[in-house]
Scaffold this active site. Structure first.
Site, short mmCIF file in Angstrom:
data_model
loop_
_atom_site.label_atom_id
_atom_site.label_comp_id
_atom_site.label_asym_id
_atom_site.label_seq_id
_atom_site.Cartn_x
_atom_site.Cartn_y
_atom_site.Cartn_z
CE LYS A 187 -1.71 1.64 4.05
NZ LYS A 187 -1.58 2.76 4.60
CG ASN A 188 2.16 2.64 3.62
OD1 ASN A 188 1.03 3.00 3.21
ND2 ASN A 188 2.72 2.23 4.84
CB CYS A 243 -4.30 11.00 11.59
SG CYS A 243 -3.06 10.14 11.84
NE ARG A 248 0.72 10.23 10.26
CZ ARG A 248 0.30 9.25 9.40
NH1 ARG A 248 -0.76 8.82 9.70
NH2 ARG A 248 1.17 8.80 8.71
CG ASP A 277 2.91 1.07 9.45
OD1 ASP A 277 2.70 2.03 10.37
OD2 ASP A 277 3.25 1.05 8.39
NE ARG A 293 -7.13 4.64 5.66
CZ ARG A 293 -6.52 5.65 6.31
NH1 ARG A 293 -6.73 5.92 7.29
NH2 ARG A 293 -5.39 5.96 5.49
N1 EPU Z 1 6.73 14.11 11.16
C1 EPU Z 1 6.74 15.28 11.67
N2 EPU Z 1 6.86 16.21 10.69
C2 EPU Z 1 6.97 15.92 9.32
C3 EPU Z 1 6.74 14.63 8.79
C4 EPU Z 1 6.44 13.54 9.87
O1 EPU Z 1 6.72 15.74 12.78
O2 EPU Z 1 6.93 16.95 8.55
C5 EPU Z 1 6.68 12.93 12.32
C6 EPU Z 1 5.15 12.31 12.33
O3 EPU Z 1 4.11 13.04 13.03
C7 EPU Z 1 5.58 10.85 12.91
C8 EPU Z 1 6.96 10.59 12.48
O4 EPU Z 1 7.56 11.83 12.14
O5 EPU Z 1 5.36 10.95 14.18
C9 EPU Z 1 7.33 9.72 11.41
O6 EPU Z 1 6.54 10.16 10.15
P1 EPU Z 1 6.87 9.84 8.64
O7 EPU Z 1 6.72 11.04 8.01
O8 EPU Z 1 8.14 8.74 8.80
O9 EPU Z 1 5.59 8.78 8.26
P2 EPU Z 1 4.45 8.90 7.25
O10 EPU Z 1 5.30 9.24 5.84
O11 EPU Z 1 3.46 10.06 7.56
C10 EPU Z 1 4.52 6.54 6.58
C11 EPU Z 1 3.43 5.68 6.39
C12 EPU Z 1 2.81 4.99 7.98
C13 EPU Z 1 4.07 4.57 8.61
C14 EPU Z 1 5.24 5.46 8.47
C15 EPU Z 1 6.40 5.35 9.27
C16 EPU Z 1 2.30 5.91 4.10
C17 EPU Z 1 1.22 6.40 3.60
N3 EPU Z 1 2.14 5.91 5.69
O12 EPU Z 1 3.70 7.52 7.19
O13 EPU Z 1 2.12 3.79 7.46
O14 EPU Z 1 3.72 4.33 9.80
O15 EPU Z 1 5.52 6.14 7.38
O16 EPU Z 1 6.97 4.16 8.78
O17 EPU Z 1 3.46 5.76 3.95
C18 EPU Z 1 0.05 2.60 7.89
O18 EPU Z 1 0.32 2.08 6.87
O19 EPU Z 1 -0.69 2.16 8.74
C19 EPU Z 1 0.87 3.75 8.21
C20 EPU Z 1 0.56 4.50 9.06
#
Ligand code: EPU
Length: 420
Positions: free
Chosen positions: A24-25, A118, A123, A308, A400
């Site tokens: 998915k991701n 969320c 986030r 995850d 999802r």
């Molecule tokens: N964060 C910030 N600022 C930013 C970006 C992130 O503070 O600008 C924080 C987030 O709030 C979080 C941490 O950094 O606490 C990690 O966030 P990251 O950006 O790495 O995660 P993401 O890109 O929002 C993706 C996956 C998540 C998975 C995370 C970590 C997708 C669509 N989502 O999220 O997947 O948990 O990386 O590996 O790719 C899921 O599939 O259930 C899921 C939540």
């Protein structure tokens, strides 16, 4: 029409094989990345899940077209003529924010609704913005929208991320594809999905190197076209079935998977007493003895233990012998499954980022509510190991990210149905 509840009668060991779907991701970001190349891309091995439907709508709202043929998505972005993504879609799925980088690269501007908080906590997207600002993007927030502009064009730059955020790394790569010159991203996320994005972009004609490591280099402004690409297997879906068999007992084999991307999880499952055998494209898990507690499970960026997998592995350990400590280091609020597991008889205490799980003799079925995707999968996992019937509400969260989870578990012998 999807059903509203999953009903599990626990106590049956699992046996058989599951073919693992595409990630998915990864797929979500590849669909967004297709905005960069003006042509059609055929993306194979795309999972049939509701998040993909939302991302397809995002592309259509922008003027592109998406056609599904089984697990292949034909994404044509030649007709994209707008750069605005409405709140209605971003509020359904946070990953919609990944169109920001491609839109800026293609049009020099974008207007995307702010994702807001969320179920996993605040986030923020500050790192996404800092990365793109280094490339020359100006941001302005207005009535809940982020407006991006590039008054002096996009130029290659040195982007140093404070934390290896997956989304910020991806948006920086995608925006850099449209920037003049070379961009170097340091402290980049190393998740396999980033390497898959690099492979997709290179197949479209981009010059991206280093993904999978902490330093990624992008040479921008190359003419991009559509491509044919196969999405990598979903490592979190793989881990979910492994944890389900660890919880229920049995002997399962997962095909079309990549065990090297799950080393942290398979190590923890072995420590818990499971036998795990891996081959080129399969993982087999056998669990015949009761599980035991494991050393502290700390979620960290890849290649560490994935956030995850925290909830699903916790669900597997609820009846283990001893006490396991979990430390959630990635998300602010990722223990919302815990009160539901406690309703099933689990002994879990949480304090901030820490959860302490003391194994219990018995779990009992209960009515529980999924509040997020992985937490929902954890409730189903616990239900497989519990005595009696567990009814999981809120299964929209599960749809999802999991294609046919109940049907696959049923094929493995679980007593599981979907009801209204
Ligand atoms: N964060 C910030 N600022 C930013 C970006 C992130 O503070 O600008 C924080 C987030 O709030 C979080 C941490 O950094 O606490 C990690 O966030 P990251 O950006 O790495 O995660 P993401 O890109 O929002 C993706 C996956 C998540 C998975 C995370 C970590 C997708 C669509 N989502 O999220 O997947 O948990 O990386 O590996 O790719 C899921 O599939 O259930 C899921 C939540």
């Amino acid at each position: 029409m999807a059903k509203e509840k999953i009903v599990v009668e626990g106590g049956t060991p699992l046996a058989g094989e599951v073919h693992i779907s595409g990630a998915k991701n990864s797929a979500l970001k590849l669909i967004a990345a297709a905005l960069l190349g003006q042509g059609e891309s055929a993306i194979h091995n795309v999972p049939l899940i509701s998040d993909i439907v939302v991302m397809s709508k995002v592309i259509e709202t922008l003027g592109g077209s998406v056609r599904r043929d089984g697990h292949t998505l034909h994404v044509d972005t030649a007709g994209v003529d707008t750069w605005e993504t409405p709140y209605e879609l971003v509020s359904k799925m946070r990953a919609s924010i990944s169109v920001l980088g491609p839109l800026v690269a293609r049009f020099g501007k974008a207007r995307v609704a702010m994702p807001g908080g969320c179920n996993l906590g605040a986030r923020k997207i500050d790192m996404h913005m800092v990365g793109m600002e280094a490339l020359g993007v100006h941001f302005h927030t207005d009535h809940g929208y982020i407006e991006a502009s590039t008054p002096n064009g996009l130029h290659g730059a040195y982007v140093a991320l404070d934390f290896p955020s997956v989304g910020a790394t991806e948006n920086a790569i995608l925006a850099a594809c449209g920037a003049e010159g070379v961009t170097v991203i340091t402290n980049a996320a190393r998740e396999p999905e980033i390497a898959d994005l690099q492979d997709f972009l290179c197949a479209c004609g981009a010059e991206v190197r280093g993904a999978g490591g902490s330093v990624i280099t992008v040479e921008g402004r190359r003419p991009l076209h559509g491509c044919v690409h196969r999405v990598i297997p979903d490592r979190i879906v793989t881990a979910t079935y492994l944890c389900a068999a660890a919880a229920a007992g049995g002997d399962i084999t997962l095909r079309n998977t990549e065990h090297r991307q799950l080393a942290a999880v398979t190590t923890a499952l072995r420590q818990a007493g499971c036998r795990v055998d891996c081959g080129a494209d399969y993982i087999r898990l056998t669990r015949t003895e009761p599980l035991r507690a494991v050393p502290p499970v700390q979620t960290t960026p890849y290649p560490g233990f994935p956030t995850d997998c925290q909830a699903i592995f916790m669900a597997a350990l609820l009846q283990s012998r001893g006490t396991t400590v979990f430390v959630e280091n990635i998300f602010q609020s990722r223990y919302r499954h815990v009160p539901e597991l406690i309703r099933m008889g689990a002994d879990i205490r949480t304090e901030g980022r820490v959860a302490v799980v003391c194994g219990v003799e018995r779990l009992h079925g209960a009515e529980v509510v999924a509040t997020d995707l992985r937490g929902g999968a954890a409730l189903v996992t616990a239900g497989l190991a519990a005595e009696g019937i567990t009814t999981v509400q809120g299964v929209g969260h599960i749809h999802r990210g999991y294609e046919e989870l109940p049907a696959h578990l049923r094929a493995l012998g679980a007593h599981i149905t979907e009801e209204n």
